[in-house]
Design an enzyme around this catalytic site. Structure first.
Site, mmCIF file in Angstrom:
data_model
loop_
_atom_site.group_PDB
_atom_site.id
_atom_site.type_symbol
_atom_site.label_atom_id
_atom_site.label_comp_id
_atom_site.label_asym_id
_atom_site.label_seq_id
_atom_site.Cartn_x
_atom_site.Cartn_y
_atom_site.Cartn_z
ATOM 1 N N CYS A 1 -0.846 22.186 -9.843
ATOM 2 C CA CYS A 1 -1.830 20.997 -10.071
ATOM 3 C C CYS A 1 -3.018 20.989 -9.370
ATOM 4 C CB CYS A 1 -1.046 19.813 -10.064
ATOM 5 S SG CYS A 1 -0.233 19.793 -8.438
ATOM 6 N N GLU B 1 0.804 11.254 -11.253
ATOM 7 C CA GLU B 1 0.320 12.417 -10.791
ATOM 8 C C GLU B 1 -0.039 13.261 -12.293
ATOM 9 O OE1 GLU B 1 -0.791 12.899 -7.927
ATOM 10 O OE2 GLU B 1 0.384 11.264 -7.244
#
Ligand code: NAP
Length: 521
Positions: free
Chosen positions: A295, A256
Site C-alpha cells: 500500500c 486504510e
C-alpha cells in the site's frame, strides 16, 4: 486436501461446503480450502464481547504488554515456518516474506514495550487537569478507557502476518478482544499463526477469534462499542462504511485504503549524485518488493524535466535486470501477483494509465523462472511516463496494485511538485529526496495536509533508512481522502482508536481519586 477452520466462540469451527481454494500463485497448485459459510458471526462476536472483553479489561497495560511480548516471542520461534507459508501462499520471495513476518514481530514487540512503559494502569490520562472555574477546585480531565466491544479487523491479502499483528497488538494492548478476518486468498499464514497462538494459550478465552473465509454478514452485527479496522480497497471500504448497522449504531471505523504514493527527486540532484542513486534504489525496491503489492509503494515518480530521460533509462535498465519467477527458485527477485483477479486488475489498470502517457519498460513475453509454461499470476515490472505538463488524470487517480509506476516530469519547483502530488487526493506516504533544505521544507509543508507520513530522503540518512515503504510502529500509518482518512499505529496514539476519550468535570480531589484508581498516579 486440508480444509481450514475458523476459531470462533472459543473453539475451532468448520464452515459448510468444500470452500474456496487457496493457491500457490506461482504454480496455481491448490494448497488448502477455506470456508466460513454457515458459521454464526453474531454468536462469535457476542462470545468475544462477554468473555474476552472483561478478561482483558481486568488486566493492566503492563500485564497485557507481557502477553503481547509472549506473542512476539512465539512468532519469532516459528518465524521460518511462517516465512515458508508466506512464500507458497503469497507468491513472496524469501525477502518479501521476511518483510511481512519480521514486521509483525517488530510491531508486537514495540507494543509490548509500550505496555511495559504504561505500567499498572487501566486507564490513560490525556493531558493534565484543566482549571475550569475561578478557583482551582473545579477542573476538567480527559481520560481514555477501554471500549466494551470487539475489535474486528478485516485485512488485505498482501501482508497476512504484519497486517494481522499490527492491528491485534494495538487492540489487545488497549484491552479489546480481537476478531480477525484475513483476506481469504492468502489466509494460510493467519490460520497457522492462530493455531500457534491457541495452542500456546497465551491469551484469555474469548480474546482471540479468527473468521477464515468470506466475511458474509459479519459487519452487519457490529454494535456501538465495537471497532472495525479495515484495510483493503476503496470500494470495499465504502460498502463497509455504509452497512446499515454501522451507520445506525455509530460503530467506530478506521479505513486504510488505496494510495497513489509519490516520490519527488529534488531540483539540485545530478545523475552522479548520491541523492540520485539513493532515489533510484528506493524506487526500484518499491516497484518490485512484493511485486509492488504494497500500500505504501511508490506509484508516481516526480523527476525534474531536465533529468527525466536519463532517469527513465537508468530505471528501465535496472528493471530489466530483475529476475521474475517462482520465489522458490534461486536468483528470483520478484514473484507473481497474489491471485488471477489481481493480475487481471493490474493489466486493466496498466492499459488505463497507458492512455495518459506511454509504457517505456515492460517485458510482454516474460518467461518466469522455475515455473511451468503458462502458469502463475506473473506481470512484468512496468514503467510508464507522461509528458511534462500533461493532465494524466488516471495516473493521479487510479492505483495499479502491482509492479508499476509512472514518471511524471515537473519543473523543479516545490510549488509544482506539491500541486502534482496533491492531485492524488490523499496518500499514505510520499517522499522527497533532496539535499536542498529550503526546497524540502517548502515541499514538506505543502504536502503534509495531504499525507499521513512524509519521508525525507537525504544522503545523511541513506544508510540508516528503511525507505518510505516500511511502516513503523512508532509512526502513524494512514492518510486522508483516497487513503481512507484513517490512522493506525503511531506508538501510544494507536491505542485511542480502541478507547473512549471522556472529559470528566468535577472537584479536583474526586478527579485525583479516579485517576489513582485507574493506576495513574
Ligand atoms: P479488498 O478486496 O478490499 O479486500 C480486503 C478485505 O476485505 C479482505 O479481507 C476481503 O475478504 C474483505 N472483504 C471483501 N468484501 C467484504 C465485505 N463485504 N465485508 C467484509 N469484508 C469484506 O482488498 P484486497 O484486494 O485484499 O487488498 C488490496 C487493496 O488494499 C489495495 O487497494 C491496497 O491499496 C489496499 N491496501 C491498503 C493498505 C493500507 O494500509 N492503506 C494496506 C494494504 C492494502 P475476502 O478476501 O474474503 O474477499
Amino acid at each position: 486436501m486440508t480444509k481450514l477452520n475458523s476459531y470462533l466462540g472459543g473453539s475451532w469451527q468448520e464452515g459448510e461446503g468444500e470452500g474456496e481454494a487457496l493457491l500457490n500463485p506461482a504454480t496455481e497448485e491448490v494448497l488448502a480450502y477455506a470456508s466460513a459459510d454457515g458459521l454464526s458471526r453474531s454468536l462469535a462476536l457476542e462470545f468475544a464481547r462477554t468473555e474476552g472483553g472483561p478478561a482483558l479489561r481486568s488486566l493492566t497495560f503492563k500485564q497485557r504488554g507481557e502477553l503481547v511480548h509472549k506473542t512476539a516471542a512465539l512468532l519469532q520461534k516459528n518465524r521460518d515456518e511462517l516465512i515458508g507459508l508466506a512464500m507458497t501462499n503469497g507468491g513472496n520471495t524469501r525477502s518479501d516474506a521476511k518483510f511481512d513476518v519480521d514486521g509483525a514481530i517488530a510491531t508486537l514487540q514495540a507494543y509490548a514495550e509500550i505496555g511495559e512503559a504504561l505500567g499498572d494502569r487501566r486507564l490513560l490520562a490525556d493531558g493534565e487537569p484543566i482549571q475550569l472555574g475561578r478557583a482551582p477546585r473545579l477542573v476538567g480531565q480527559h481520560v481514555l478507557t477501554t471500549r466494551h466491544g470487539v475489535a474486528v479487523h478485516v485485512n488485505a491479502f498482501n501482508f497476512p502476518a504484519w497486517g494481522l499483528a499490527e492491528k491485534a497488538a494495538v487492540a489487545l494492548l488497549a484491552g479489546m478482544p480481537v476478531l480477525t478476518k484475513p483476506a481469504t486468498s492468502s489466509s494460510l499464514v493467519a490460520h497457522r499463526l492462530f493455531e500457534l497462538l491457541i495452542e500456546a494459550r497465551i491469551w484469555p478465552r474469548g480474546a482471540l477469534s479468527l473468521l477464515l473465509g468470506r466475511a458474509g454478514d459479519l459487519v452487519s452485527h457490529l454494535q456501538a462499542q465495537d471497532c472495525l479496522a479495515f484495510t483493503g480497497g476503496a470500494s470495499t471500504a465504502s460498502l463497509l462504511r455504509n452497512t446499515p448497522g454501522v451507520v445506525e449504531r455509530g460503530t467506530r471505523i478506521n479505513v486504510e485504503a488505496d494510495s497513489l504514493n509519490a516520490a519527488v527527486l529534488g531540483p539540485e540532484a545530478t545523475p552522479d549524485s548520491e541523492t540520485y542513486d539513493f532515489f533510484l534504489k528506493d524506487v526500484l525496491r518499491d516497484m518490485t518488493q512484493k511485486a509492488g503489492q504494497k500500500c505504501t509503494a511508490i506509484r508516481r515518480i516526480l523527476v525534474p524535466e531536465a533529468l527525466s530521460e536519463r532517469f527513465r533509462d537508468d530505471l528501465a535498465d535496472r528493471l530489466a535486470a530483475v529476475v521474475v519467477g517462482n520465489p522458490g527458485t534461486d536468483g528470483v527477485r520478484m514473484g507473481p501477483l497474489a491471485t488471477s483477479a489481481q493480475k487481471a486488475a493490474v493489466l486493466e489498470g496498466l492499459s488505463l494509465l497507458a492512455r495518459d502517457g506511454r509504457i517505456v519498460h515492460s517485458r510482454p513475453g516474460l518467461k518466469p523462472e522455475g515455473v511451468p509454461e503458462g502458469q502463475g499470476f506473473f506481470v512484468s515490472p512496468t514503467l510508464l511516463e507522461v509528458e511534462p505538463g500533461a493532465d494524466a488524470p488516471s495516473v493521479h487517480s487510479h492505483e495499479v496494485f502491482g509492479p508499476a509506476a509512472t514518471i511524471v516530469p515537473y519543473d523543479g519547483t516545490a510549488a509544482q511538485a506539491v500541486e502534482l502530488v496533491s492531485r492524488g487526493a490523499g496518500g499514505l506516504v510520499s517522499s522527497i529526496y533532496s539535499e536542498d533544505v529550503p526546497f524540502v521544507s517548502e515541499a514538506t509543508l505543502g504536502l503534509a495536509p495531504f499525507h499521513g507520513r512524509l519521508f525525507l530522503g537525504s544522503v545523511k540518512i541513506a544508510e540508516l533508512s528503511p525507505g518510505p515503504g516500511t511502516v513503523l510502529p512508532s509512526l502513524v500509518h494512514g492518510g486522508p481522502g483516497r487513503a481512507g482518512n484513517g490512522e493506525e499505529l503511531g506508538g501510544e496514539r494507536g491505542l485511542s482508536f480502541y478507547m473512549q476519550r471522556t472529559a470528566i468535570e468535577g472537584a479536583r480531589p474526586v478527579i485525583d481519586r479516579i485517576l489513582k484508581q485507574g493506576g495513574v498516579s
